[in-house]
Design a protein around this motif. Structure first.
Motif, short mmCIF file in Angstrom:
data_model
loop_
_atom_site.label_atom_id
_atom_site.label_comp_id
_atom_site.label_asym_id
_atom_site.label_seq_id
_atom_site.Cartn_x
_atom_site.Cartn_y
_atom_site.Cartn_z
N ASP A 245 5.74 2.48 -0.68
CA ASP A 245 4.52 3.28 -0.67
C ASP A 245 3.50 2.65 0.27
O ASP A 245 3.28 1.43 0.24
CB ASP A 245 3.94 3.38 -2.08
CG ASP A 245 2.67 4.22 -2.12
OD1 ASP A 245 2.79 5.45 -2.08
OD2 ASP A 245 1.58 3.61 -2.17
N LEU A 246 2.89 3.47 1.09
CA LEU A 246 2.01 2.96 2.15
C LEU A 246 0.91 2.06 1.59
O LEU A 246 0.59 1.02 2.17
CB LEU A 246 1.41 4.14 2.92
CG LEU A 246 0.72 3.79 4.23
CD1 LEU A 246 1.73 3.33 5.27
CD2 LEU A 246 -0.04 5.00 4.76
N ASP A 247 0.33 2.45 0.47
CA ASP A 247 -0.78 1.68 -0.08
C ASP A 247 -0.35 0.35 -0.67
O ASP A 247 -1.20 -0.48 -1.01
CB ASP A 247 -1.51 2.50 -1.15
CG ASP A 247 -2.31 3.65 -0.56
OD1 ASP A 247 -2.72 3.54 0.62
OD2 ASP A 247 -2.52 4.65 -1.26
N ASN A 251 -1.59 -4.37 0.27
CA ASN A 251 -2.63 -4.50 -0.76
C ASN A 251 -2.21 -5.36 -1.94
O ASN A 251 -2.09 -4.91 -3.09
CB ASN A 251 -3.06 -3.11 -1.25
CG ASN A 251 -3.86 -2.38 -0.21
OD1 ASN A 251 -4.58 -2.99 0.58
ND2 ASN A 251 -3.74 -1.06 -0.17
N LYS A 332 -2.08 9.20 6.27
CA LYS A 332 -2.66 8.32 5.25
C LYS A 332 -3.00 6.94 5.78
O LYS A 332 -3.79 6.21 5.18
CB LYS A 332 -1.71 8.21 4.06
CG LYS A 332 -1.52 9.50 3.29
CD LYS A 332 -0.65 9.32 2.06
CE LYS A 332 0.79 9.01 2.42
NZ LYS A 332 1.67 8.95 1.22
N ARG A 333 -2.42 6.56 6.92
CA ARG A 333 -2.71 5.24 7.47
C ARG A 333 -4.16 5.10 7.90
O ARG A 333 -4.71 3.99 7.92
CB ARG A 333 -1.76 4.96 8.65
CG ARG A 333 -0.32 4.81 8.24
CD ARG A 333 0.63 4.73 9.42
NE ARG A 333 0.69 5.97 10.19
CZ ARG A 333 1.66 6.26 11.04
NH1 ARG A 333 2.67 5.41 11.21
NH2 ARG A 333 1.66 7.40 11.71
N ASN A 335 -6.80 5.82 6.38
CA ASN A 335 -7.60 5.25 5.30
C ASN A 335 -6.94 4.03 4.65
O ASN A 335 -7.62 3.11 4.22
CB ASN A 335 -7.87 6.31 4.22
CG ASN A 335 -8.86 7.36 4.69
OD1 ASN A 335 -9.94 7.03 5.18
ND2 ASN A 335 -8.49 8.63 4.56
N SER A 336 -5.61 4.01 4.62
CA SER A 336 -4.92 2.90 3.95
C SER A 336 -5.05 1.60 4.73
O SER A 336 -5.14 0.52 4.12
CB SER A 336 -3.44 3.24 3.77
OG SER A 336 -2.77 2.23 3.06
N PHE A 337 -5.10 1.67 6.05
CA PHE A 337 -5.11 0.47 6.89
C PHE A 337 -6.50 0.04 7.33
O PHE A 337 -6.63 -1.02 7.96
CB PHE A 337 -4.26 0.69 8.14
CG PHE A 337 -2.78 0.79 7.91
CD1 PHE A 337 -2.21 0.49 6.68
CD2 PHE A 337 -1.93 1.17 8.95
CE1 PHE A 337 -0.83 0.59 6.47
CE2 PHE A 337 -0.56 1.26 8.75
CZ PHE A 337 -0.02 0.99 7.51
N THR A 380 -7.89 -3.53 7.37
CA THR A 380 -7.77 -4.23 6.09
C THR A 380 -6.36 -4.75 5.82
O THR A 380 -6.07 -5.19 4.70
CB THR A 380 -8.18 -3.29 4.94
OG1 THR A 380 -7.33 -2.12 4.96
CG2 THR A 380 -9.63 -2.87 5.08
N LYS A 381 -5.49 -4.74 6.81
CA LYS A 381 -4.13 -5.21 6.58
C LYS A 381 -4.09 -6.66 6.09
O LYS A 381 -3.23 -7.04 5.30
CB LYS A 381 -3.30 -5.09 7.87
CG LYS A 381 -2.97 -3.65 8.26
CD LYS A 381 -2.16 -3.60 9.54
CE LYS A 381 -1.76 -2.17 9.88
NZ LYS A 381 -0.96 -2.08 11.12
N ALA A 435 3.84 8.29 6.36
CA ALA A 435 2.38 8.32 6.45
C ALA A 435 1.79 9.66 6.01
O ALA A 435 0.57 9.80 5.95
CB ALA A 435 1.94 8.02 7.88
#
Length: 527
Positions: A245-247, A251, A332-333, A335-337, A380-381, A435
């Protein structure tokens, strides 16, 4: 490995030459004879090389590990140590550069130790465990030479260990050919593939998947598409790795999951960075997120919060070009990244140019009509809210060195270059669909690969090399680097085309002196 890093860090095996130092009384329970004449000793020696590698990443004086990230088409470089690599400053990017010297010196230290381990191991009875240790050393050697080759173009190849018999003998210095470099890489990695399991016994160690991944990356540099595809296919069908899962990719403090092929382990345990005392963490967490805290209270502890990702320096930030590559409503990347805005986490209103930011509200990107670097979006990686206090500059979060997402992008490019659209789209869609994007069904082009590499792998250490390999570093930096609304960040757009030799680093001046300019001349364009 992460929790068992009390490696023999004070031993002469780490730093000293093999001449007089080996004749002195050893103050630890491990003698040099034990280290280089037993299977267990060589395991300790290779453990110490992992620590040396981590020490390179934690370097504070030079920030070498970040230097090239600042000079890509995706970055807003933002002052501090090594900023001249981001703007390609001809006044500082020269043979006296401390970053160039630090990379060269450290990689050859690692190579030297690997040579010693390999040579010593070949003299011992060959067990599976010993072969695995030798394989790890050969991975270190291949990885280090690959980094040097991609950075400097011209490097010295040496596979001989330094011993008390040869330490003072004259060396023959010359630049290795591309074929010689890649032949050594292939040989080392083939040995590792044969002698390492698909997954490491302990987190953070080289394994077969990493060896195959590095070999696939190396194959791209010589357009060996078949080799790259073979290695990608072997990893893909191994059954040990999957996209998650991308998130969940970045994280957490512990990133040893099924997408990660190799994760650099960080710990607050003693011995983490060439010291038996309190170890130093890395600055990864602080480097890629804006220094929002300066709008709240500078270095005061209350100015930092987990909500804004803690203490930050904001040296290398994502630029508008990178964000333009995402379908911001679907991918989604986006916001996720990344973090796109920062909150006033205090209980007081804060004056912000011509406006006031109330508690709980977000700081506007523009301050008095000008983009404010202090609240600029960040990546934020590497963000760390798990292993450090909010006001602590250094973090101990794991760093992913190689992951399956990159493997698939390598496969997509190699298949495209082979003219296999079906396979290229299969690999491309792995990251693209994960993504949240609709399946790509059109005709895949190299532009699609270039853009997907940016969307998926931004700030993970390979973009500069990727653009250089494709021959588009100058054009991409000229067109997209920095932010046009922040003039100081776009200097590289003109400095790089005016200095085309900056597509490779200068060989450190001390090394030219040591090797002799008549044997190993400086890279073209530098003096």
């Amino acid at each position: 490995m992460k929790r068992n890093i009390l490696y023999i860090l004070s031993l002469s095996v780490i730093f000293a030459s093999c001449t007089k130092m080996l004749e002195e009384e050893n103050k630890t329970k491990y003698s040099a004879d034990y280290i280089y004449s037993t299977e267990g000793g060589l395991k300790l020696a290779v453990n110490a090389v992992y620590t040396l590698s981590r020490n390179y990443a934690s370097d504070t004086e030079n920030a070498t590990v970040f230097a090239l990230e600042r000079g890509t088409d995706l970055a807003v470089t933002n002052g501090g140590t090594g900023n001249y690599f981001g703007i390609y400053d001809p006044n500082n990017l020269k043979p006296s550069s401390s970053q160039a010297a630090h990379m060269w010196k450290t990689m050859y230290q690692i190579i030297g130790k690997a040579n010693e381990i390999i040579a010593a191991g070949e003299k011992l009875p060959q067990t599976d465990a010993l072969k695995a240790t030798i394989a790890e050393a050969r991975c270190f050697r291949a990885q280090s030479y690959f980094l040097l080759y991609r950075t400097f173009d011209r490097i010295w190849l040496n596979t001989e260990p330094t011993t008390w018999q040869n330490v003072d003998e004259p060396k023959t210095y010359r630049a290795a050919t591309t074929a010689e470099v890649l032949n050594l890489l292939y040989s080392d990695l083939d040995y590792a593939i044969e002698n390492l399991g698909w997954q490491s016994v302990e987190p953070g160690r080289f394994n077969q998947a990493v060896a195959r991944h590095i070999k696939a990356k190396a194959a791209l540099w010589i357009k060996d598409w078949d080799e790259a595809l073979e290695q990608v296919d072997e990893i893909d069908k191994s059954g040990f790795y999957d996209l998650i899962d991308l998130d969940a990719v970045f994280n957490a403090g512990d990133l040893n999951h099924r997408e990660a092929l190799m994760v650099q382990q960080w710990s607050k345990n003693p011995g983490g960075n060439l010291s038996t005392g309190t170890p130093m963490g890395s600055y990864f967490a602080a480097y890629f997120i804006a220094s929002y805290r300066q709008e709240i209270g500078g270095t005061a502890e209350y100015a930092c919060s987990y909500e804004n990702w803690g203490y930050t320096y904001g040296r290398c930030l994502p630029n508008p070009y990178l964000f333009s590559l995402y379908n911001q409503a679907k991918d989604k990347r986006y916001n996720s990244f990344y973090i796109h805005r920062y909150k006033n986490t205090t209980d007081k209103a804060i004056a912000y140019g011509s406006v006031t930011v109330q508690p709980g509200d977000y700081f506007p990107l523009y301050k008095n009509g000008t983009k404010n670097r202090l609240v600029y979006p960040g990546c934020t990686k590497y963000g760390d809210i798990w292993t450090r206090n909010p006001s602590e500059p250094r973090g101990y979060k794991d760093v992913i060195l190689y992951r399956l997402a990159e493997t698939y992008i390598i496969g997509a490019e190699a298949a495209l270059m082979k003219g296999n659209q079906v396979l290229a789209k299969q690999y491309f869609n792995e990251t693209w669909k994960r993504a949240g994007n609709d399946e790509f069904t059109g005709t895949l082009t190299i532009k699609d690969i270039i853009d997907e590499q940016a969307r998926e792998l931004s700030f993970e250490g390979d973009r500069w090399y990727f653009l250089k390999r494709l021959g588009i570093l100058i054009s991409q930096v000229s067109n997209y680097a920095g932010d046009p609304e922040i003039s100081n960040s776009t200097t590289g757009r003109t400095n790089l085309p005016a200095n085309p030799h900056f597509i490779r680093w200068p060989i450190p001046e001390t090394e030219i002196i040591n090797m002799g300019a008549e044997n190993f001349p400086q890279n073209p364009g530098y003096n």
